[in-house]
Design a protein around this motif. Sequence first.
Motif, PDB file in Angstrom:
ATOM      1  N   ALA A   1      27.758  25.947  -5.872  1.00 27.48           N
ATOM      2  CA  ALA A   1      28.475  24.383  -5.565  1.00 27.48           C
ATOM      3  C   ALA A   1      29.256  24.083  -6.855  1.00 27.48           C
ATOM      4  CB  ALA A   1      27.572  23.480  -4.915  1.00 27.48           C
TER       5      ALA A   1
ATOM      6  N   THR B   1      33.016  23.236  -7.964  1.00 31.46           N
ATOM      7  CA  THR B   1      33.592  22.030  -8.635  1.00 31.46           C
ATOM      8  C   THR B   1      34.141  22.040  -9.807  1.00 31.46           C
ATOM      9  OG1 THR B   1      31.822  20.932  -7.434  1.00 31.46           O
ATOM     10  CG2 THR B   1      32.724  19.606  -9.276  1.00 31.46           C
TER      11      THR B   1
ATOM     12  N   GLU C   1      21.684  16.176 -12.207  1.00 30.33           N
ATOM     13  CA  GLU C   1      22.444  15.898 -10.766  1.00 30.33           C
ATOM     14  C   GLU C   1      22.689  14.219 -11.092  1.00 30.33           C
ATOM     15  OE1 GLU C   1      23.946  17.772  -8.925  1.00 30.33           O
ATOM     16  OE2 GLU C   1      22.886  19.666  -9.125  1.00 30.33           O
TER      17      GLU C   1
ATOM     18  N   THR D   1      33.172  12.292  -2.849  1.00 29.69           N
ATOM     19  CA  THR D   1      32.537  13.503  -1.913  1.00 29.69           C
ATOM     20  C   THR D   1      31.703  14.149  -2.806  1.00 29.69           C
ATOM     21  OG1 THR D   1      34.635  13.806  -0.413  1.00 29.69           O
ATOM     22  CG2 THR D   1      33.218  15.634  -0.812  1.00 29.69           C
ATOM     23  N   ARG D   2      31.933  14.404  -3.979  1.00 28.53           N
ATOM     24  CA  ARG D   2      30.967  15.176  -4.927  1.00 28.53           C
ATOM     25  C   ARG D   2      29.783  14.269  -5.610  1.00 28.53           C
ATOM     26  NH1 ARG D   2      31.557  20.036  -3.099  1.00 28.53           N
ATOM     27  NH2 ARG D   2      31.387  21.199  -4.853  1.00 28.53           N
TER      28      ARG D   2
ATOM     29  N   ARG E   1      28.541  12.091  -3.416  1.00 29.29           N
ATOM     30  CA  ARG E   1      27.464  12.361  -2.103  1.00 29.29           C
ATOM     31  C   ARG E   1      26.782  13.800  -2.401  1.00 29.29           C
ATOM     32  NH1 ARG E   1      31.824  10.093   1.143  1.00 29.29           N
ATOM     33  NH2 ARG E   1      32.173  12.091   1.788  1.00 29.29           N
ATOM     34  N   ARG E   2      27.402  14.766  -2.998  1.00 27.86           N
ATOM     35  CA  ARG E   2      26.991  16.080  -2.992  1.00 27.86           C
ATOM     36  C   ARG E   2      25.801  16.021  -4.126  1.00 27.86           C
ATOM     37  NH1 ARG E   2      25.168  19.679  -5.532  1.00 27.86           N
ATOM     38  NH2 ARG E   2      26.253  18.644  -7.315  1.00 27.86           N
TER      39      ARG E   2
ATOM     40  N   ARG F   1      22.546  14.244  -2.997  1.00 26.61           N
ATOM     41  CA  ARG F   1      21.679  15.198  -2.122  1.00 26.61           C
ATOM     42  C   ARG F   1      21.049  16.219  -2.987  1.00 26.61           C
ATOM     43  NH1 ARG F   1      26.192  14.410   1.333  1.00 26.61           N
ATOM     44  NH2 ARG F   1      26.929  16.774   0.740  1.00 26.61           N
TER      45      ARG F   1
END
Length: 137
Positions: free
Chosen positions: A41, A45, A86, A111-112, A114-115, A118
Amino acid sequence: MSATEAMQNWLALEHESVWLYPVIGARFDQLTQRAREAHDAHLSTRDHLLARLHTLDIEPVPAKLSYAVGSLSSPQVAIKLARRLEQAIAAACLDLAGESSEQGDQKYAITRLRRAARAEMAWGGEPRAFPGLAAQS
């Protein structure tokens, strides 16, 4: 902070992630799969941010040869380090979303974000109402 600085700060954290997760996965068998997924991931990015900076004709911040992460003496230490990374990435995403006037950059950052939120929870973090804000304090 400008949008360019925010993107460069985020990229620096992505470079660190791409370096860190294989180290975690190699040292602790029980974290290998989670570290591999995180690495993939973050690699995606990082590549997106590099391409975006090149599109803007901005020289991207380079990756370091290594990162000072302290002693990864146990899986618990590695998990805590991943969680903190993170959190920092969530804060960097929030910075770019707030600084950029480009809708595409804002959408990607959200979007990232939110990633990253999580991923922080996957590494044992607690859910927060406003991911990225606590790391900025």
